[in-house]
Design a protein around this motif. Structure first.
Motif, PDB file in Angstrom:
ATOM      1  N   MET A 189       0.736  -1.242   0.074  1.00 34.70           N
ATOM      2  CA  MET A 189       0.259   0.216   0.140  1.00 34.70           C
ATOM      3  C   MET A 189       1.138   1.232   0.142  1.00 34.70           C
ATOM      4  O   MET A 189       2.050   0.997   0.813  1.00 34.70           O
ATOM      5  CB  MET A 189      -0.573   0.215   1.333  1.00 34.70           C
ATOM      6  CG  MET A 189      -1.526   1.138   1.099  1.00 34.70           C
ATOM      7  SD  MET A 189      -2.678   0.707   2.818  1.00 34.70           S
ATOM      8  CE  MET A 189      -3.606   2.126   2.975  1.00 34.70           C
ATOM      9  N   SER A 190       0.118   2.171  -0.401  1.00 35.79           N
ATOM     10  CA  SER A 190       0.711   3.507  -0.871  1.00 35.79           C
ATOM     11  C   SER A 190       1.103   4.090   0.881  1.00 35.79           C
ATOM     12  O   SER A 190      -0.026   4.666   1.020  1.00 35.79           O
ATOM     13  CB  SER A 190       0.855   4.732  -2.150  1.00 35.79           C
ATOM     14  OG  SER A 190       1.538   3.421  -3.270  1.00 35.79           O
ATOM     15  N   LEU A 191       1.482   5.479   1.037  1.00 34.51           N
ATOM     16  CA  LEU A 191       2.104   6.167   2.094  1.00 34.51           C
ATOM     17  C   LEU A 191       1.544   7.695   1.273  1.00 34.51           C
ATOM     18  O   LEU A 191       2.538   8.634   2.141  1.00 34.51           O
ATOM     19  CB  LEU A 191       2.863   5.645   2.709  1.00 34.51           C
ATOM     20  CG  LEU A 191       2.658   4.373   3.492  1.00 34.51           C
ATOM     21  CD1 LEU A 191       3.748   3.453   4.796  1.00 34.51           C
ATOM     22  CD2 LEU A 191       1.046   3.968   4.372  1.00 34.51           C
ATOM     23  N   HIS A 192       1.191   8.263   0.625  1.00 36.94           N
ATOM     24  CA  HIS A 192       1.268   8.892  -0.234  1.00 36.94           C
ATOM     25  C   HIS A 192       0.710  10.210   0.895  1.00 36.94           C
ATOM     26  O   HIS A 192      -0.710  10.369   1.608  1.00 36.94           O
ATOM     27  CB  HIS A 192       0.569   8.683  -2.085  1.00 36.94           C
ATOM     28  CG  HIS A 192       0.683  10.578  -2.415  1.00 36.94           C
ATOM     29  ND1 HIS A 192       1.568  10.578  -2.772  1.00 36.94           N
ATOM     30  CD2 HIS A 192      -0.247  11.028  -2.226  1.00 36.94           C
ATOM     31  CE1 HIS A 192       1.435  12.005  -3.249  1.00 36.94           C
ATOM     32  NE2 HIS A 192      -0.323  12.717  -2.936  1.00 36.94           N
ATOM     33  N   PRO A 193       1.413  11.285   1.234  1.00 32.03           N
ATOM     34  CA  PRO A 193       2.282  11.723   0.501  1.00 32.03           C
ATOM     35  C   PRO A 193       3.426  11.452   1.409  1.00 32.03           C
ATOM     36  O   PRO A 193       4.409  13.046   1.226  1.00 32.03           O
ATOM     37  CB  PRO A 193       1.660  13.384   0.470  1.00 32.03           C
ATOM     38  CG  PRO A 193       1.356  13.601   1.547  1.00 32.03           C
ATOM     39  CD  PRO A 193       0.242  12.555   2.338  1.00 32.03           C
ATOM     40  N   PHE A 194       3.526  11.323   1.784  1.00 33.95           N
ATOM     41  CA  PHE A 194       3.979  10.716   3.403  1.00 33.95           C
ATOM     42  C   PHE A 194       5.075   9.611   3.101  1.00 33.95           C
ATOM     43  O   PHE A 194       6.558  10.188   3.294  1.00 33.95           O
ATOM     44  CB  PHE A 194       3.531  10.079   4.597  1.00 33.95           C
ATOM     45  CG  PHE A 194       2.645  11.188   5.039  1.00 33.95           C
ATOM     46  CD1 PHE A 194       3.061  12.645   5.772  1.00 33.95           C
ATOM     47  CD2 PHE A 194       1.219  11.191   4.832  1.00 33.95           C
ATOM     48  CE1 PHE A 194       1.771  13.099   5.495  1.00 33.95           C
ATOM     49  CE2 PHE A 194       0.185  11.671   5.076  1.00 33.95           C
ATOM     50  CZ  PHE A 194       0.554  12.688   5.698  1.00 33.95           C
ATOM     51  N   VAL A 195       4.890   8.475   2.319  1.00 36.62           N
ATOM     52  CA  VAL A 195       6.690   7.980   1.138  1.00 36.62           C
ATOM     53  C   VAL A 195       6.302   8.877   0.091  1.00 36.62           C
ATOM     54  O   VAL A 195       5.300   8.369  -0.678  1.00 36.62           O
ATOM     55  CB  VAL A 195       6.370   6.702   2.246  1.00 36.62           C
ATOM     56  CG1 VAL A 195       7.243   5.700   0.854  1.00 36.62           C
ATOM     57  CG2 VAL A 195       7.023   6.800   3.123  1.00 36.62           C
ATOM     58  N   ILE A 212       5.149   7.788  10.151  1.00 33.53           N
ATOM     59  CA  ILE A 212       5.646   7.886   9.145  1.00 33.53           C
ATOM     60  C   ILE A 212       5.135   9.481   8.562  1.00 33.53           C
ATOM     61  O   ILE A 212       5.519   9.742   8.093  1.00 33.53           O
ATOM     62  CB  ILE A 212       5.031   6.579   7.923  1.00 33.53           C
ATOM     63  CG1 ILE A 212       5.527   5.270   7.727  1.00 33.53           C
ATOM     64  CG2 ILE A 212       4.965   7.347   6.824  1.00 33.53           C
ATOM     65  CD1 ILE A 212       6.705   5.267   7.560  1.00 33.53           C
ATOM     66  N   GLU A 213       3.600   9.107   9.345  1.00 32.75           N
ATOM     67  CA  GLU A 213       3.185  10.774   8.702  1.00 32.75           C
ATOM     68  C   GLU A 213       4.072  12.160   8.721  1.00 32.75           C
ATOM     69  O   GLU A 213       4.303  13.264   8.499  1.00 32.75           O
ATOM     70  CB  GLU A 213       1.827  10.595   9.620  1.00 32.75           C
ATOM     71  CG  GLU A 213       0.983  11.539   8.406  1.00 32.75           C
ATOM     72  CD  GLU A 213      -0.632  11.183   9.729  1.00 32.75           C
ATOM     73  OE1 GLU A 213      -1.389  10.370   8.711  1.00 32.75           O
ATOM     74  OE2 GLU A 213      -0.648  12.024  10.423  1.00 32.75           O
ATOM     75  N   GLN A 245      -1.902   6.834  19.608  1.00 31.51           N
ATOM     76  CA  GLN A 245      -2.275   7.781  18.679  1.00 31.51           C
ATOM     77  C   GLN A 245      -3.057   7.450  17.788  1.00 31.51           C
ATOM     78  O   GLN A 245      -2.208   6.396  17.075  1.00 31.51           O
ATOM     79  CB  GLN A 245      -1.598   8.553  18.958  1.00 31.51           C
ATOM     80  CG  GLN A 245      -0.968   9.065  20.000  1.00 31.51           C
ATOM     81  CD  GLN A 245       0.250  10.121  19.945  1.00 31.51           C
ATOM     82  OE1 GLN A 245      -0.070  11.483  19.140  1.00 31.51           O
ATOM     83  NE2 GLN A 245       0.835  10.448  20.451  1.00 31.51           N
ATOM     84  N   LEU A 246      -3.159   8.139  16.630  1.00 33.13           N
ATOM     85  CA  LEU A 246      -4.178   7.822  15.215  1.00 33.13           C
ATOM     86  C   LEU A 246      -3.453   8.466  14.141  1.00 33.13           C
ATOM     87  O   LEU A 246      -2.821  10.042  14.645  1.00 33.13           O
ATOM     88  CB  LEU A 246      -5.340   8.459  15.483  1.00 33.13           C
ATOM     89  CG  LEU A 246      -6.454   7.084  16.579  1.00 33.13           C
ATOM     90  CD1 LEU A 246      -8.092   7.229  16.160  1.00 33.13           C
ATOM     91  CD2 LEU A 246      -6.153   5.480  15.838  1.00 33.13           C
ATOM     92  N   PRO A 247      -3.237   8.565  12.954  1.00 32.25           N
ATOM     93  CA  PRO A 247      -2.559   9.111  11.766  1.00 32.25           C
ATOM     94  C   PRO A 247      -3.547   9.966  11.558  1.00 32.25           C
ATOM     95  O   PRO A 247      -5.015   9.979  11.537  1.00 32.25           O
ATOM     96  CB  PRO A 247      -2.687   8.107  10.674  1.00 32.25           C
ATOM     97  CG  PRO A 247      -3.498   7.008  10.707  1.00 32.25           C
ATOM     98  CD  PRO A 247      -3.762   6.885  13.105  1.00 32.25           C
ATOM     99  N   ALA A 248      -2.652  11.605  11.242  1.00 34.20           N
ATOM    100  CA  ALA A 248      -3.890  12.905  10.928  1.00 34.20           C
ATOM    101  C   ALA A 248      -4.446  13.324  10.064  1.00 34.20           C
ATOM    102  O   ALA A 248      -5.750  13.279   9.729  1.00 34.20           O
ATOM    103  CB  ALA A 248      -2.883  13.767  11.652  1.00 34.20           C
ATOM    104  N   LYS A 249      -3.627  12.760   9.231  1.00 33.41           N
ATOM    105  CA  LYS A 249      -4.202  12.757   7.480  1.00 33.41           C
ATOM    106  C   LYS A 249      -4.652  11.539   6.544  1.00 33.41           C
ATOM    107  O   LYS A 249      -5.578  11.205   5.768  1.00 33.41           O
ATOM    108  CB  LYS A 249      -2.958  13.743   7.071  1.00 33.41           C
ATOM    109  CG  LYS A 249      -2.647  14.745   7.778  1.00 33.41           C
ATOM    110  CD  LYS A 249      -1.877  15.486   6.499  1.00 33.41           C
ATOM    111  CE  LYS A 249      -1.824  17.338   7.451  1.00 33.41           C
ATOM    112  NZ  LYS A 249      -0.484  16.852   8.176  1.00 33.41           N
ATOM    113  N   MET A 250      -3.811   9.935   7.110  1.00 42.69           N
ATOM    114  CA  MET A 250      -3.333   9.235   6.489  1.00 42.69           C
ATOM    115  C   MET A 250      -4.799   8.176   6.859  1.00 42.69           C
ATOM    116  O   MET A 250      -5.014   8.970   8.821  1.00 42.69           O
ATOM    117  CB  MET A 250      -2.779   8.368   6.567  1.00 42.69           C
ATOM    118  CG  MET A 250      -1.707   8.266   5.627  1.00 42.69           C
ATOM    119  SD  MET A 250      -0.574   7.091   5.179  1.00 42.69           S
ATOM    120  CE  MET A 250       0.603   7.701   6.573  1.00 42.69           C
ATOM    121  N   ALA A 251      -5.836   7.369   5.950  1.00 44.58           N
ATOM    122  CA  ALA A 251      -7.277   6.476   7.437  1.00 44.58           C
ATOM    123  C   ALA A 251      -6.696   5.577   8.113  1.00 44.58           C
ATOM    124  O   ALA A 251      -5.354   5.345   8.096  1.00 44.58           O
ATOM    125  CB  ALA A 251      -8.124   5.692   6.326  1.00 44.58           C
TER     126      ALA A 251
END
Ligand code: NAD
Length: 478
Positions: free
Chosen positions: A99-105, A306-307, A340-346
């Motif tokens: 899975m892509s981790l755009h825009p963080f990778v 990652i984010e 904690q949860l990612p703020a931008k990625m799902a």
């Protein structure tokens, strides 16, 4: 507490395993470890299987195995432990989410969420290889109906349980009509039983090209062992790094979880390896053993890390990343983000109540099998196919006649082309001229005639019709 087997492996294995275990502990995974030594040291101590028998006992007792990558020394008769573990324990399904981790990778493919389901027990990985003549070696590609049914049903059940919309099959059945043809045929049979899931088929070469170019067009892809090995590495790499993808190997009783990459010896011991792929393997394991909450906690902390741009060197990018960290520091950052949860990625939560409906394989009644000919494979040093063709007519009987001779699959007698290059390995097809059934005794007589004429037969393959259908390939150009 669930007891599992672990091994730290070789190369970067110990570093990424330490990082993963620290995260598991901090997240509260209910695990006890039974550690075994496998890999390079065991191989070099003279054990060609790379594992001691006591270690097999632990793996078999605990049933769940978290394994860091190992180094298989080249040559020397060392057998790949990865392949033998998957096959010995019946781990027929290798599941590789990419899975892509755009825009963080950084990736050329911002929209990519593929799961590759690779058959794990057969194909060219049966490792059955022989030298047959001075010039020709052979590797047998074995594809079985149970092998196809198990992996293809697994792919559809996976799609159903994980809310996936489509299952794609890759094969090369335009060339390998028997082996890949069977895989495609079984795919069509099983796909018809899942009307709510879309299905399609691509010839593997253009399919692989499309994965590399437009991965957003794919969802779950099921394929044979070798294609799956190659294409899952490509898929993982184009998400940003092979260092990001975990994998699980699932069987009826046992399961093994790992990173998809190898032991990367060139970067070992430097605290620079990305532990993410093994962390992903561990998350898949937690879901498999019902510790989903802990798995989701780690997954979301990992996504947040990652984010935040906290990246190991393999995915570090001046424009995106905020901090270049080593293996240990990356693990500490994930630990600090637990809860904690990612703020931008799902946010990712693994589905609960997974219920893969995987019936045990039941053997179908035998088909009506008719023997109608035989291929004799002959070691012969001559260059002119008309010479060998002429000699072979002398071993014919009243009922079995020479049908054709091929060299590396292409028909060279009768009426071959003088341009066709020939090796010293000739496939000589003998059949009843009216396609009638022959006996094994007639084949034995044919072989005996060949021996009498000093024709060096190095192997035979019987030609059958199953339920009246020709079940062998024709010569190319026939
Ligand atoms: P590899 O996957 O080990 O490494 C290839 C390159 O990818 C490395 O040089 C490195 O630049 C990069 N890389 C891989 N993992 C990384 C990570 N976690 N972080 C950062 N960069 C990473 O492939 P290889 O060099 O062809 O194989 C090395 C050894 O691994 C061989 O002995 C091979 O047999 C073995 N291997 C083991 C497994 C396994 O245990 N499951 C799988 C594949 C290969």
């Amino acid at each position: 507490m669930k007891k599992i087997t672990i091994s730290r492996g070789d190369g970067i294995g110990p570093e990424i395993m330490d990082a993963t275990l620290e995260i598991l502990k901090a997240a509260g995974a209910q695990l006890e470890y039974d550690e075994i030594e496998v890999g390079e040291k065991v191989y070099l101590s003279g054990n060609t299987s790379g594992i001691a028998s006591e270690s097999w006992e632990k793996i078999r007792n605990n049933k769940i195995f978290l394994k860091a990558p190992i180094t298989t020394p080249s040559g020397g008769g060392y057998k790949s432990l990865n392949v033998s573990t998957r096959k010995t324990l019946g781990l027929y399904a290798n599941v590789r989410p990419c899975m892509s981790l755009h825009p963080f990778v950084k990736t050329k493919h911002p929209v990519m969420d593929i799961v590759i389901i690779r058959e794990n027990e057969e194909d060219l990985y049966a490792g059955i290889e022989h030298q047959q003549t001075d010039e020709v070696v052979q590797c047998l590609k074995l594809i079985s109906r149970p092998g196809c049914e198990k992996i293809i049903r697994y792919a559809f059940e996976y799609a159903k349980n994980y809310g996936r919309k489509k299952v794609t099959c890759f094969s090369k059945d335009n060339i390998m009509k028997q082996t890949d043809g069977l895989f495609h045929e079984v795919f069509n049979e099983i796909a018809a039983q899942y009307p709510d899931i879309e299905n399609d088929h691509w010839i593997v070469d253009i399919g692989a090209a499309k994965v590399a170019d437009t991965p957003e067009d794919f969802d779950v892809i099921v394929m044979q062992n070798l294609y799956g090995d190659i294409i899952s590495d490509i898929a993982a790499q184009i998400t940003g790094s092979v260092g990001l993808a975990g994998s699980c190997n699932i069987g009826e009783e046992h399961a093994m979880f790992e990173a998809i990459h190898g032991s990367a010896p060139t970067i070992a011991g430097q605290n620079i390896a990305n532990p993410s792929a093994l962390i992903q393997g561990a998350i898949l394991m937690l879901s498999h053993i019902g510790q989903n909450e802990v798995g989701d906690k780690i997954q979301n902390a990992w996504l947040k890390t990652i984010e935040e741009g906290i990246h190991t060197v393999d995915i570090f990018d001046e424009e995106i990343s905020t901090k270049k960290v080593g293996t240990k520091e990356f693990a500490q950052a994930v630990i600090a983000n637990l809860g904690q949860l990612p703020a931008k990625m799902a946010v990712r939560n693994s589905p609960t109540n997974i219920n893969l409906d995987l019936p045990k394989y039941t053997r179908k009644p035998r088909k009506n099998k008719e023997l109608i000919g035989v291929d004799l494979f002959v070691h012969w040093d001559g260059m002119d196919p008309n010479d060998i063709g002429g000699q072979l007519h002398h071993i014919e009987s009243d009922t079995i006649k020479l049908d054709m001779v091929t060299n590396r699959g292409i028909k060279v007698y009768p009426n071959g082309f003088k341009e066709t290059f020939c090796t010293d390995h000739w496939r000589c097809r003998f059949k009843n001229t009216e396609d009638k059934v022959i006996t094994k005794q007639e084949i034995i007589e044919l072989l005996s005639n060949a021996e009498g004429k000093s024709i060096d037969v190095i192997k035979t393959e019987n030609l059958y019709k199953f339920d009246g259908v020709r079940s062998y390939s024709l010569g190319q150009g026939q």
